[in-house]
Design an enzyme around this catalytic site. Structure first.
Site, short mmCIF file in Angstrom:
data_model
loop_
_atom_site.label_atom_id
_atom_site.label_comp_id
_atom_site.label_asym_id
_atom_site.label_seq_id
_atom_site.Cartn_x
_atom_site.Cartn_y
_atom_site.Cartn_z
N GLY A 72 0.79 -1.22 0.00
CA GLY A 72 0.00 0.00 0.00
C GLY A 72 0.82 1.27 0.00
O GLY A 72 0.27 2.36 0.09
N LYS B 289 2.38 2.74 -9.05
CA LYS B 289 2.49 3.99 -8.31
C LYS B 289 3.71 4.76 -8.82
O LYS B 289 4.77 4.17 -9.04
CB LYS B 289 2.65 3.70 -6.82
CG LYS B 289 1.47 2.94 -6.23
CD LYS B 289 0.22 3.79 -6.20
CE LYS B 289 -0.93 3.05 -5.52
NZ LYS B 289 -2.13 3.90 -5.39
N ASP C 1 -0.22 6.16 -11.22
CA ASP C 1 -0.94 6.82 -10.12
C ASP C 1 0.06 7.60 -9.27
O ASP C 1 0.95 7.00 -8.67
CB ASP C 1 -1.63 5.73 -9.28
CG ASP C 1 -2.43 6.29 -8.11
OD1 ASP C 1 -2.41 7.52 -7.90
OD2 ASP C 1 -3.07 5.48 -7.40
N GLU D 3 -3.50 8.69 -12.86
CA GLU D 3 -4.42 8.82 -11.72
C GLU D 3 -3.87 9.78 -10.66
O GLU D 3 -2.68 9.77 -10.37
CB GLU D 3 -4.61 7.43 -11.11
CG GLU D 3 -5.51 7.36 -9.90
CD GLU D 3 -5.81 5.92 -9.50
OE1 GLU D 3 -5.80 5.03 -10.39
OE2 GLU D 3 -6.03 5.67 -8.31
N GLU E 285 -10.75 9.02 -5.82
CA GLU E 285 -10.74 8.32 -4.53
C GLU E 285 -10.72 9.32 -3.37
O GLU E 285 -11.13 8.96 -2.26
CB GLU E 285 -9.56 7.35 -4.44
CG GLU E 285 -8.22 7.99 -4.23
CD GLU E 285 -7.09 6.97 -4.11
OE1 GLU E 285 -6.72 6.38 -5.13
OE2 GLU E 285 -6.59 6.77 -2.99
N ASP F 109 -15.25 6.26 -4.79
CA ASP F 109 -14.83 5.48 -3.63
C ASP F 109 -16.07 5.23 -2.78
O ASP F 109 -16.81 6.17 -2.47
CB ASP F 109 -13.78 6.26 -2.85
CG ASP F 109 -13.25 5.49 -1.65
OD1 ASP F 109 -12.07 5.11 -1.68
OD2 ASP F 109 -14.01 5.28 -0.69
N HIS G 230 -12.26 3.20 -7.28
CA HIS G 230 -11.11 2.96 -6.42
C HIS G 230 -11.42 1.80 -5.50
O HIS G 230 -12.52 1.69 -4.96
CB HIS G 230 -10.85 4.22 -5.57
CG HIS G 230 -9.83 4.03 -4.49
ND1 HIS G 230 -10.11 4.18 -3.16
CD2 HIS G 230 -8.53 3.69 -4.57
CE1 HIS G 230 -9.00 3.97 -2.45
NE2 HIS G 230 -8.04 3.67 -3.28
#
Lengths: 442, 442
Positions: free
Chosen positions: B23, B225, B253, B279, B306, B329, B356
């Site tokens: 994450g 990411k 993103d 994103e 999101e 989201d 998301h």
């Protein structure tokens, strides 16, 4: 021994203002004006720093103030252990440090309870910095160099509208006149307007009486709450305009109750009363909606900002020509630093800043921002007025002083944010005596 | 005896995901995926309602989850005492009731901790409604009439972009094909993409291995990411594109780390790798900034949502042609009702919704929204994919099921929101055994 922040004290303070419908509007029918209050405690250093306190707060209207307090504590703990010199020497870095907890940031980002809590802590740090320097915050700001002022701001998301270099150039262009403007505002004060007459919960007789009292007291700008019923608002605006006469300014405020089309309808029906600005016509998030309303209702200005949560929002309201009046809030924005960003953006777009005030303590804070704006940023008082509401000032150590329709310049060191200890004890929620008695229980 | 909500139970559940950098991204370097968890307890009525529970949550990434829990409790208390029939018979009215506490609203409005807490309660009510009807939430929604769907939405601030009548017409135009599309999605599932390969904290070797595993597992869309260092991102995108080949889709993103000009620079440097969407290039509040980026980087789409906190934000992103991909989201918006508003707005603007997900439980929720979107709103799966991350599903009673690169349609009644009681006890913060051991202390 280095002077450090050793504790962040937080207090939930609420005033039972809903009992009299002071502060009632079309969205907020019964607010209890509240402060999520922060005291930064210092230990160590010399006699200037030992036992120094920085007081700050954010403003809410009752339920949920505990959340803002909780947020202020979570953010404030990031300051505990930091050296006072480090904080006051780089208030921009301090603000960015508070905002940089990625886990807390997720709850916003830069909005909602966490941002309100951040504002309380940032404001407390500025109060501390002012007290340490022996200056009111407006003067602390106005004595900074253009470069120091630019460094207060987090530019990450703002550069497409205003670069740091352009902000620097703007501040430098205003530097020569600072001393003259400071002398002028010290002598003349800063223009204000009153909202005390026009709360929605007041009946016509009370409205008429308060409008007359406003005129008698020397006010030349008066604001009315509208937005619940158009026929009522036509009648109320007529009463107000009849009493204040053709030469004083009349503003209206719908407190976000309307959609875009309804807002246009409202403004057109009330235009006959020569409305200077129409405040919060619709959702505070609706930049494009405000822009559409502004195009439709000119020359009445659209005003908003008391619920605009960060500088990115102000950037866009200005880019989109959505507002003719920029209403920053000293506690909705993340404290002094983000308010400075908004002042710079507004000045660069040549839009007057007329801060939101009232509530509890907002008048005390925003006077510093507007005086700084005049001395060092916009360099102008034209079409600029600070909101004034005559509630709750008696609870402050250094309350605002009004003469006629102007704020007198605050003189005491700090941010005028300090509430009296007796008040903090009396109005502490839920266990202070003003709340824990059987009659006042929430 | 009428079945009523008799209690709102709230639980602070956190998973120590920061330990493995699962994450991690350029803004959020070490999240602990967390749920502000709500159980609405029912008493009374018949055997269908007695002891019925509605489970819901909002998602945060660790510190501050207590604030979301606190907000969910404050909002949830507005539901206590209400009749279950009244709630499930008018879920639009229920949502508006929760949002209508003017004092709590002040902390947003419609954003931040209060809105996250509202989402948890609204989601719990939908879970309850689904269980009572014996239907998964996507089916409960898809069986509603166009008029019933329109009535779920708070239209106050949306009518300038989409009127209720226009929404009704849109839904009616899609009504004829519902049965066929429902059969299709039941057979084929709903398309997904994976973010599991591309977390920023993973080194190149792990990135390459996970991209290969994604290809081997049948994924045809992969997201990376980016946003901390452009040279690194060029290298990482090259690795990913080399492994996934020219025919699979690659998305990037930046998690809000860039200014407008930097985002354009980033997108242009990475365009060589055929990026489908970019994103969260910048601040989630910056509608005009996203629009400027979108104009500069086409045909790469701009995606965001999101952190878009309410339907007014989605309305504007769509009005301004700022997004080519709409990423709702399920917990940032105020629950199912506001998500339905966003689906309608996106469909009216012909922009695909790609929700998301990830975090904890977001995949479980958004699958319902996308399946409903396909059956009744947009009527299309073209250019639509739901995010999938393979974390933490084992804690759910009714976890998502993936076959190849598609979500299988959930079958159990409710919103798939229910976390196992053992998990709620084990991961409760700060006193559950996963947190209270000396090694795991936060």
């Amino acid at each position: 021994m280095t002077a450090r922040i050793v504790d962040v004290e937080t207090i939930d303070v609420r005033f039972p203002t809903s009992a009299s419908l002071d502060g009632s509007d079309a969205m907020n029918d019964a607010p209890d004006y509240s402060a999520a209050y922060v005291v930064l405690h210092v230990d160590g250093g010399d006699e200037r720093t030992n036992a120094l306190e920085g007081h700050g707060f954010t403003f809410t209207i009752g339920r949920g103030n505990d959340l803002a307090v909780h947020a202020a504590r979570a953010i404030g703990e990031r300051a505990v252990g930091m050296s006072v010199d480090e904080i006051v020497g780089d208030l921009g870095g301090f603000s960015r440090h508070l905002l940089a907890d990625s886990q807390l940031r997720w709850l916003g980002p830069d909005k909602g309870a966490i941002h309100l809590g951040t504002a309380a802590v940032v404001n407390a740090a500025w109060d501390l910095a002012g007290k340490l320097a022996g200056k009111p915050v407006w003067k602390l700001l106005a004595d900074m160099s253009p470069r120091q002022i630019v460094d207060l701001v987090d530019w990450r998301y703002l550069k497409d509208a205003l670069t740091p270099d352009a902000a620097l150039a703007l501040l430098e262009s205003r530097a020569a006149g600072r001393a003259e403007r400071e002398a002028h505002v010290l002598e003349m004060g800063y223009p204000a307007y009153t909202t005390s007459a026009g709360w929605l919960g007041y009946d016509d007789a009370k409205l008429a009486r308060l409008c007359q009292e406003a005129v008698d007291a020397g006010w030349d700008s008066v604001k009315l709450k509208v937005g619940a019923d158009l026929d009522d608002d036509v009648r109320r605006c007529r009463i107000a305009r009849d009493i204040i006469g053709p030469d004083r300014r009349l503003m209206i405020d719908a407190n976000q109750t309307l959609g875009v089309a309804e807002a246009v309808e409202w403004a057109k029906a009330l235009a006959q009363f020569d409305i200077w600005w129409f405040e919060e016509p619709t959702s505070p998030d609706d930049i494009l909606g405000h822009a559409a309303i502004a195009r439709a209702i000119a020359p009445t200005h659209v005003a908003t900002g008391e619920h605009a949560h960060n500088a990115v929002m102000f950037k866009q309201f200005l880019q989109a020509d959505a507002i003719g009046i920029c209403q920053i809030d000293a506690c909705r924005l993340g404290g002094v630093n983000e308010a400075v960003a908004a002042l710079l953006l507004a000045a660069a777009h040549d839009v007057p800043v007329c801060p939101h005030a009232g509530g509890v303590g907002l008048c005390e804070l925003v006077q510093h921002l507007s005086i700084f704006d005049y001395v060092a940023v916009s360099g102008s008082m034209d079409d600029r007025v600070v909101e004034y509401v005559d509630h709750l000032h008696e609870h402050f150590h250094d309350p605002v002083r009004i003469r006629g329709s102007r704020y007198l310049v605050p003189e005491a060191p700090g941010y005028s944010a300090q509430i009296r200890r007796e008040t903090l004890a009396d109005y502490r929620f839920p266990d202070g005596p003003r709340w824990s008695g059987p009659r006042m229980a929430s």
